[in-house]
Design a protein around this motif. Structure first.
Motif, PDB file in Angstrom:
ATOM      1  N   ARG A 176       5.742  -0.265   6.096  1.00 25.61           N
ATOM      2  CA  ARG A 176       4.549  -1.106   5.891  1.00 25.61           C
ATOM      3  C   ARG A 176       4.949  -2.531   5.533  1.00 25.61           C
ATOM      4  NH1 ARG A 176       2.856   3.513   2.807  1.00 25.61           N
ATOM      5  NH2 ARG A 176       3.088   2.347   0.850  1.00 25.61           N
ATOM      6  N   ARG A 177       5.920  -2.659   4.649  1.00 26.60           N
ATOM      7  CA  ARG A 177       6.349  -3.999   4.226  1.00 26.60           C
ATOM      8  C   ARG A 177       6.993  -4.762   5.366  1.00 26.60           C
ATOM      9  NH1 ARG A 177       8.898  -1.162  -1.042  1.00 26.60           N
ATOM     10  NH2 ARG A 177       6.978  -0.974  -2.251  1.00 26.60           N
ATOM     11  N   THR A 178       7.808  -4.069   6.157  1.00 24.02           N
ATOM     12  CA  THR A 178       8.483  -4.726   7.278  1.00 24.02           C
ATOM     13  C   THR A 178       7.477  -5.238   8.297  1.00 24.02           C
ATOM     14  OG1 THR A 178      10.460  -3.356   7.000  1.00 24.02           O
ATOM     15  CG2 THR A 178      10.142  -4.393   9.154  1.00 24.02           C
ATOM     16  N   TYR A 179       6.508  -4.403   8.649  1.00 18.16           N
ATOM     17  CA  TYR A 179       5.503  -4.810   9.628  1.00 18.16           C
ATOM     18  C   TYR A 179       4.652  -5.960   9.091  1.00 18.16           C
ATOM     19  CZ  TYR A 179       6.393  -0.787  12.679  1.00 18.16           C
ATOM     20  OH  TYR A 179       6.965   0.109  13.537  1.00 18.16           O
ATOM     21  N   ALA A 180       4.231  -5.834   7.836  1.00 16.94           N
ATOM     22  CA  ALA A 180       3.385  -6.879   7.258  1.00 16.94           C
ATOM     23  C   ALA A 180       4.131  -8.202   7.165  1.00 16.94           C
ATOM     24  CB  ALA A 180       2.901  -6.440   5.877  1.00 16.94           C
ATOM     25  N   TYR A 181       5.378  -8.140   6.713  1.00 20.45           N
ATOM     26  CA  TYR A 181       6.169  -9.362   6.572  1.00 20.45           C
ATOM     27  C   TYR A 181       6.355 -10.028   7.930  1.00 20.45           C
ATOM     28  CZ  TYR A 181      10.107 -12.415   5.434  1.00 20.45           C
ATOM     29  OH  TYR A 181      10.930 -13.492   5.282  1.00 20.45           O
TER      30      TYR A 181
ATOM     31  N   THR B 255       0.618  -6.648   0.448  1.00 24.31           N
ATOM     32  CA  THR B 255       0.625  -5.431   1.253  1.00 24.31           C
ATOM     33  C   THR B 255       0.713  -4.199   0.367  1.00 24.31           C
ATOM     34  OG1 THR B 255       1.749  -6.630   3.027  1.00 24.31           O
ATOM     35  CG2 THR B 255       1.829  -4.224   3.110  1.00 24.31           C
ATOM     36  N   ASP B 256       1.571  -4.245  -0.651  1.00 26.91           N
ATOM     37  CA  ASP B 256       1.705  -3.108  -1.560  1.00 26.91           C
ATOM     38  C   ASP B 256       0.381  -2.812  -2.256  1.00 26.91           C
ATOM     39  OD1 ASP B 256       4.359  -2.553  -1.049  1.00 26.91           O
ATOM     40  OD2 ASP B 256       5.090  -3.947  -2.564  1.00 26.91           O
ATOM     41  N   ALA B 257      -0.268  -3.863  -2.748  1.00 27.30           N
ATOM     42  CA  ALA B 257      -1.531  -3.680  -3.445  1.00 27.30           C
ATOM     43  C   ALA B 257      -2.622  -3.196  -2.491  1.00 27.30           C
ATOM     44  CB  ALA B 257      -1.952  -4.991  -4.108  1.00 27.30           C
ATOM     45  N   LEU B 258      -2.576  -3.689  -1.271  1.00 21.72           N
ATOM     46  CA  LEU B 258      -3.598  -3.364  -0.281  1.00 21.72           C
ATOM     47  C   LEU B 258      -3.559  -1.904   0.123  1.00 21.72           C
ATOM     48  CD1 LEU B 258      -5.705  -4.750   1.680  1.00 21.72           C
ATOM     49  CD2 LEU B 258      -3.859  -4.832   3.340  1.00 21.72           C
TER      50      LEU B 258
ATOM     51  N   GLN C  94      -9.313  -3.967   8.101  1.00 17.12           N
ATOM     52  CA  GLN C  94      -8.721  -3.460   9.346  1.00 17.12           C
ATOM     53  C   GLN C  94      -7.195  -3.465   9.268  1.00 17.12           C
ATOM     54  OE1 GLN C  94     -10.758  -6.275  11.786  1.00 17.12           O
ATOM     55  NE2 GLN C  94     -12.677  -5.115  11.701  1.00 17.12           N
ATOM     56  N   ILE C  95      -6.632  -4.492   8.626  1.00 14.28           N
ATOM     57  CA  ILE C  95      -5.184  -4.532   8.444  1.00 14.28           C
ATOM     58  C   ILE C  95      -4.740  -3.381   7.539  1.00 14.28           C
ATOM     59  CG2 ILE C  95      -3.279  -5.859   7.442  1.00 14.28           C
ATOM     60  CD1 ILE C  95      -4.809  -8.410   8.260  1.00 14.28           C
ATOM     61  N   ALA C  96      -5.512  -3.158   6.468  1.00 16.49           N
ATOM     62  CA  ALA C  96      -5.188  -2.072   5.538  1.00 16.49           C
ATOM     63  C   ALA C  96      -5.260  -0.721   6.242  1.00 16.49           C
ATOM     64  CB  ALA C  96      -6.138  -2.100   4.348  1.00 16.49           C
ATOM     65  N   ASP C  97      -6.251  -0.546   7.092  1.00 16.98           N
ATOM     66  CA  ASP C  97      -6.409   0.710   7.816  1.00 16.98           C
ATOM     67  C   ASP C  97      -5.218   0.956   8.732  1.00 16.98           C
ATOM     68  OD1 ASP C  97      -7.836   3.041   8.666  1.00 16.98           O
ATOM     69  OD2 ASP C  97      -8.424   1.972  10.490  1.00 16.98           O
ATOM     70  N   TRP C  98      -4.722  -0.109   9.351  1.00 17.90           N
ATOM     71  CA  TRP C  98      -3.553   0.017  10.229  1.00 17.90           C
ATOM     72  C   TRP C  98      -2.299   0.344   9.435  1.00 17.90           C
ATOM     73  CZ3 TRP C  98       0.204  -4.303  10.901  1.00 17.90           C
ATOM     74  CH2 TRP C  98       1.233  -3.965  11.783  1.00 17.90           C
ATOM     75  N   LEU C  99      -2.027  -0.426   8.392  1.00 22.04           N
ATOM     76  CA  LEU C  99      -0.797  -0.229   7.630  1.00 22.04           C
ATOM     77  C   LEU C  99      -0.772   1.117   6.915  1.00 22.04           C
ATOM     78  CD1 LEU C  99      -0.288  -3.778   6.060  1.00 22.04           C
ATOM     79  CD2 LEU C  99       1.029  -2.736   7.911  1.00 22.04           C
ATOM     80  N   SER C 100      -1.941   1.593   6.510  1.00 25.59           N
ATOM     81  CA  SER C 100      -1.979   2.849   5.752  1.00 25.59           C
ATOM     82  C   SER C 100      -1.594   4.050   6.599  1.00 25.59           C
ATOM     83  CB  SER C 100      -3.371   3.068   5.156  1.00 25.59           C
ATOM     84  OG  SER C 100      -4.341   3.218   6.180  1.00 25.59           O
ATOM     85  N   GLN C 101      -1.462   3.865   7.921  1.00 20.64           N
ATOM     86  CA  GLN C 101      -1.023   4.954   8.787  1.00 20.64           C
ATOM     87  C   GLN C 101       0.441   5.313   8.548  1.00 20.64           C
ATOM     88  OE1 GLN C 101      -2.882   4.739  13.053  1.00 20.64           O
ATOM     89  NE2 GLN C 101      -2.184   2.707  12.481  1.00 20.64           N
ATOM     90  N   TYR C 102       1.198   4.352   8.013  1.00 24.30           N
ATOM     91  CA  TYR C 102       2.634   4.544   7.859  1.00 24.30           C
ATOM     92  C   TYR C 102       2.943   5.039   6.455  1.00 24.30           C
ATOM     93  CZ  TYR C 102       2.550   1.787  12.110  1.00 24.30           C
ATOM     94  OH  TYR C 102       2.276   1.341  13.378  1.00 24.30           O
TER      95      TYR C 102
END
Length: 397
Positions: A56-61, A70-73, A42-50
């Motif tokens: 993506r890195r800023t939000y994940a961090y 995050t990069d690998a995901l 679910q996290i990957a699905d959210w981040l992949s929108q960007y």
């Protein structure tokens, strides 16, 4: 991914009281989460929108996820994953809010983030406040959290967004009257930064390379770039269009814009790239379309890897500390966003049209997309030359 533990997602938590956080063994799973693989998806699905990797890195961090995970995901940058671990920049040192990133905070309580309510989110915000987090920091963290839960709500994972709170009651509403904490740098101070970058102390045999890189970094930041945009640039993003050197920058929301290079920035960048190619023994840059040139970072580490935003921040701070009297009182407060802030203020002081300035820096508040239209974007519709002229004390062409 080689690590099957869901909290390969999270770094080990610092040793703090158990009520806040606790050490986690990745092999034990994600505390409080029965289906960690589902949460990861679910996290990957959210981040992949960007589309922007920096976003993506800023939000994940901000939520407590390691950048490498995050990069690998989400489909890692080949330039990053192709770099041996020994050559990658070290992770940032944990700050005072490290253990209060949302996912770490939930893990410390054995709380599945998907089961969180508004009460937990408010308790988290109060904990941030008690630890000394500034209002803008709390606003930003809450906005990131709300974006995450907004996605979970849209996809039916949670019934409602627990981060959709009354910000006014929490003292987190935005106001034009709020003073910006960013220091205001003058054109003279930006000039002093450029001079200090060229003289940056370094006793290694690569002193010239490091000095030219420092000048190029400062020069590019005087164009109003975000630090995430700067470190995300590849050499392939430097093009000539309409007879002018241009950087094709990927900004927030996956929106690309063209940033015109001033003579100041172009000279600095050219000198750096020439020295970098000479040091690396590359007499001719790779030809676009025939090699991996498109993924070669515009600003690189000594070994050719991609610089991180923390690398740029540290470099700029070093430059500021050696800039002498002009920045003596503010050197500790100089960071990349201060130069972006300076671009806007100096441009407006030079009577640049505000629409041009907004287009230059890619502000989301632009009312129309006409300034992103390549047919309308010309040398005459950028404030970049006005800012460069102010820094160097010359007249713009």
């Amino acid at each position: 991914m080689p690590d099957s533990g869901p909290l390969a997602v999270l770094e080990a938590l610092p040793r703090v009281p158990a009520v806040v956080a606790r050490e986690i063994d990745p092999a034990d799973g994600w505390p409080g989460v029965d289906d960690p693989e589902g949460l990861r998806a679910q996290i990957a699905d959210w981040l992949s929108q960007y589309a922007n990797a920096g976003t993506r890195r800023t939000y994940a961090y901000a939520l407590g996820l390691p950048v490498a995970w995050t990069d690998a995901l989400t489909g890692a940058d080949p330039a990053l994953t192709g770099t041996p671990p020994s050559r990658r920049p070290p992770p940032a040192r944990p700050g005072p809010l490290h253990h209060l990133a949302w996912f770490r905070w939930c893990a410390g309580r054995g709380l599945d983030p998907r089961a969180a309510t508004g009460s937990e989110v408010k308790a988290w915000l109060h904990a941030l406040d008690a630890t000394g987090a500034e209002k803008r920091t709390r606003q930003r963290m809450l906005s990131t959290l709300s974006a995450f839960y907004g996605h979970l709500t849209e996809t039916g994972v949670v019934p409602a967004n627990p981060a959709a709170l009354n910000r006014a009651r929490l003292g987190l509403s935005r106001s034009v009257r709020d003073a910006s904490p960013t220091i205001r740098l003058t054109a003279e101070q930006l000039g002093a930064l450029l001079g200090a970058a060229a003289r940056l102390p370094n006793r290694t045999r690569h002193r010239e390379l490091y000095a030219r890189r420092a000048v190029a970094v400062v020069g590019l930041l005087t164009l109003g770039l975000r630090v995430s945009e700067l470190v995300g640039l590849d050499r392939d993003d430097l093009v000539v269009t309409g007879g002018e050197p241009v950087l094709r920058v990927l900004g927030k929301g996956g929106v690309r814009r063209e940033v015109y290079l001033t003579e100041l920035a172009a000279v600095a960048l050219r000198a750096y790239l020439e020295e970098r190619d000479r040091t690396a023994g590359t007499s001719t840059p790779a030809v676009r379309g025939r090699t991996a040139a498109a993924r070669t970072p515009l600003i690189a580490t000594r070994d050719g890897g991609r610089c991180s935003r923390f690398d740029v921040n540290a470099l700029l701070r070093r430059v500021a500390l050696t800039a002498g009297p002009a920045l003596a009182d503010v050197a500790e407060k100089v960071h990349p966003h201060a130069l972006r802030h300076a671009y806007v203020t100096i441009a407006l002081e030079q009577d640049a049209r505000i629409q041009h300035v907004q287009a230059d820096v890619g502000h989301a508040s632009i009312a129309t997309t006409q300034y992103y239209d390549r047919g309308r974007r010309t040398r005459g519709t950028t404030a970049a030359d006005l800012v460069a002229a102010a820094i160097t004390g010359t007249q713009p062409d």
